[in-house]
Design a protein around this motif. Structure first.
Motif, PDB file in Angstrom:
ATOM      1  N   SER A 173       0.988  -1.152   0.077  1.00 25.13           N
ATOM      2  CA  SER A 173      -0.040  -0.017  -0.016  1.00 25.13           C
ATOM      3  C   SER A 173       0.788   1.218   0.001  1.00 25.13           C
ATOM      4  O   SER A 173       0.699   2.259  -0.826  1.00 25.13           O
ATOM      5  N   SER A 174       1.795   1.248   0.656  1.00 31.13           N
ATOM      6  CA  SER A 174       3.032   2.577   1.018  1.00 31.13           C
ATOM      7  C   SER A 174       3.591   2.445  -0.453  1.00 31.13           C
ATOM      8  O   SER A 174       3.993   3.690  -0.675  1.00 31.13           O
ATOM      9  N   GLU A 177       1.806   4.381  -3.380  1.00 30.04           N
ATOM     10  CA  GLU A 177       1.814   5.932  -3.120  1.00 30.04           C
ATOM     11  C   GLU A 177       2.996   6.334  -3.302  1.00 30.04           C
ATOM     12  O   GLU A 177       3.253   7.491  -3.910  1.00 30.04           O
ATOM     13  N   LYS A 178       4.058   5.695  -2.813  1.00 31.16           N
ATOM     14  CA  LYS A 178       5.543   5.935  -3.244  1.00 31.16           C
ATOM     15  C   LYS A 178       5.500   6.277  -4.602  1.00 31.16           C
ATOM     16  O   LYS A 178       6.418   7.085  -5.151  1.00 31.16           O
ATOM     17  N   ARG A 188       3.736   6.417  -7.110  1.00 29.57           N
ATOM     18  CA  ARG A 188       2.910   7.620  -7.544  1.00 29.57           C
ATOM     19  C   ARG A 188       3.768   8.859  -7.352  1.00 29.57           C
ATOM     20  O   ARG A 188       3.744   9.737  -8.293  1.00 29.57           O
ATOM     21  N   GLN A 189       4.019   9.387  -6.407  1.00 22.21           N
ATOM     22  CA  GLN A 189       4.886  10.494  -5.818  1.00 22.21           C
ATOM     23  C   GLN A 189       6.148  10.571  -6.864  1.00 22.21           C
ATOM     24  O   GLN A 189       6.625  11.709  -7.403  1.00 22.21           O
ATOM     25  N   LYS A 196      -3.695   6.258  -6.681  1.00 23.51           N
ATOM     26  CA  LYS A 196      -4.349   6.785  -5.240  1.00 23.51           C
ATOM     27  C   LYS A 196      -5.237   5.759  -4.824  1.00 23.51           C
ATOM     28  O   LYS A 196      -5.553   5.169  -3.646  1.00 23.51           O
ATOM     29  N   SER A 207      -3.857   2.274  -4.193  1.00 22.09           N
ATOM     30  CA  SER A 207      -3.218   2.332  -2.888  1.00 22.09           C
ATOM     31  C   SER A 207      -4.207   2.242  -1.618  1.00 22.09           C
ATOM     32  O   SER A 207      -4.099   1.436  -0.878  1.00 22.09           O
ATOM     33  N   SER A 208      -5.270   3.001  -1.810  1.00 23.01           N
ATOM     34  CA  SER A 208      -6.398   2.929  -0.807  1.00 23.01           C
ATOM     35  C   SER A 208      -7.058   1.413  -0.993  1.00 23.01           C
ATOM     36  O   SER A 208      -7.307   0.992   0.134  1.00 23.01           O
ATOM     37  N   LYS A 213      -4.675  -0.726   1.017  1.00 23.27           N
ATOM     38  CA  LYS A 213      -4.505  -0.393   2.488  1.00 23.27           C
ATOM     39  C   LYS A 213      -5.890  -1.020   2.847  1.00 23.27           C
ATOM     40  O   LYS A 213      -5.749  -1.358   4.195  1.00 23.27           O
TER      41      LYS A 213
END
Length: 373
Positions: free
Chosen positions: A149-150, A153-154, A156-157, A185, A188-189, A192
């Motif tokens: 999950s993290s 997001e990483k 994507r960033q 996002k 990722s959600s 999560k």
């Protein structure tokens, strides 16, 4: 290039050839992304001593590399196509693998507690001599989900930063890229949510081990008289020992974030159970002092076990204990007026109505306005 020359190049044989090459590139990259992630899943393994499996690092290395290559073409359509494929593979192939591996995993990990030294096993169930290997295997799955999950997001960033650099002179193309990356996002959600569900299942299974200790609190009487009264720490000590036996063995198995989530979920369940039990009890002032002692001991002890302050989580419980321990209705009113309590006037009155040694008429006569002045 001059506008006329650029139009000529893009519309001529060179531009046509470039578009053809890019179409081939997109097709190859899309296949490469899917096949590489599938390969990372098929050769997944766990190195002894590692808390996660190879699949996570392998898959996200491939996806980040592919995303950067697509962005480096400087062509928004190519980047959009590949980035869409990256999200699709994560949301389908990769996520479905996590779902498959997670099935039954939290409860199986919880069952491994029977092999932990110093923890009483379930009667009639043999301790598995290989419980550590089993526990590590189950924990790795939970860690993979949490870390994934993290990582999404990483990912994507990082791709967002590259896109800003490559398309800094073309706001329109940059916006197109950001819209595609925004889909990550949601992915990722979604992952999560899988991690949160696994955390809840693991915590719920383990909390069954603490049922006896919590039931003893529910059954305990806090209508304590002056005769031979002495504040005891017996129950709070028992609770802290039970909590430690039930959860701390997971510390070396779970990644810090997942371990913290399990502990916080367990604390929330303890607080909720205690608040529900308190609402059904009657108290004397001495009983309120005993409750205050119990709550304070739990805050200190559990904060040490969880390695973080839990005052906020126990805030309402602590303030209820304070109200239960006041000498008079007037003292409770003073606490509200001096803004020493965050409880509402209704909460204070409800708590005082549970005091067996306080006149119900005096509580009823104490108006809402008087409490909130």
């Amino acid at each position: 290039l001059a506008p006329a020359l650029e139009t000529s190049v893009r519309g001529g044989p060179f531009g046509s050839s470039m578009r053809e090459v890019l179409s081939y590139y997109i097709s190859l990259e899309e296949v490469f992304v899917e096949e590489s992630v599938a390969k990372a899943i098929s050769i997944d393994q766990t190195i002894p001593g590692s808390l996660t499996s190879s699949m996570v690092d392998d898959a996200f290395y491939v996806l980040l590399s592919a995303g950067k290559r697509a962005l480096s073409t400087g062509r928004a359509p190519s980047a959009v196509a590949v980035l869409n494929q990256i999200n699709t593979v994560l949301a389908t192939l990769y996520k479905s693998n996590l779902v498959r591996k997670l099935q039954g995993c939290p409860s199986r990990l919880a069952a491994c507690i029977d092999g932990v030294k110093g923890v009483k096993g379930v009667e009639g169930v043999d301790r598995d001599q290989d419980w550590e290997a089993d526990a590590n295997a189950y924990a790795v799955v939970l860690n993979d989900v949490d870390l994934s999950s993290s990582y999404v997001e990483k990912l994507r960033q990082q791709l967002e930063q590259v896109a800003h650099q490559v398309f800094s002179n073309d706001v329109h193309d940059d916006d197109r890229i950001q819209m595609v990356l925004a889909d990550l996002k949601k992915t990722s959600s979604d992952i999560k949510r899988l991690a949160d569900q696994a955390t809840e299942q693991l915590t719920t299974s383990l909390m069954l081990r603490m049922r006896h200790t919590l039931d003893s609190f529910v059954a305990a009487s806090y209508e304590i008289s002056d005769a031979g009264f002495e504040i005891s720490d017996e129950w709070s000590t028992s609770m802290l020992q039970s909590f430690g036996r039930t959860f701390t063995w997971l510390q070396n198995l779970l990644v810090p974030d997942m371990y913290s989530k399990v502990l916080m979920s367990a604390v929330d369940k303890i607080v909720s159970r205690m608040e529900a039990a308190i609402a059904q009890k009657s108290f004397t002032q001495l009983g309120g002092l005993q409750l205050d002692k119990d709550v304070r001991a739990l805050v200190v002890g559990l904060s040490e076990l969880c390695e973080t302050s839990l005052r906020e989580k126990f805030g309402r419980l602590g303030q209820l204990a304070t109200v239960m321990g006041v000498e008079s209705v007037e003292e409770a009113a003073d606490l509200i007026r001096d803004e020493l309590l965050s409880l509402s006037a209704l909460d204070v009155r409800s708590a005082l109505m549970q005091r067996a040694d306080v006149s119900q008429a005096s509580v009823s006569a104490l108006g809402r306005n008087q409490l909130s002045q």
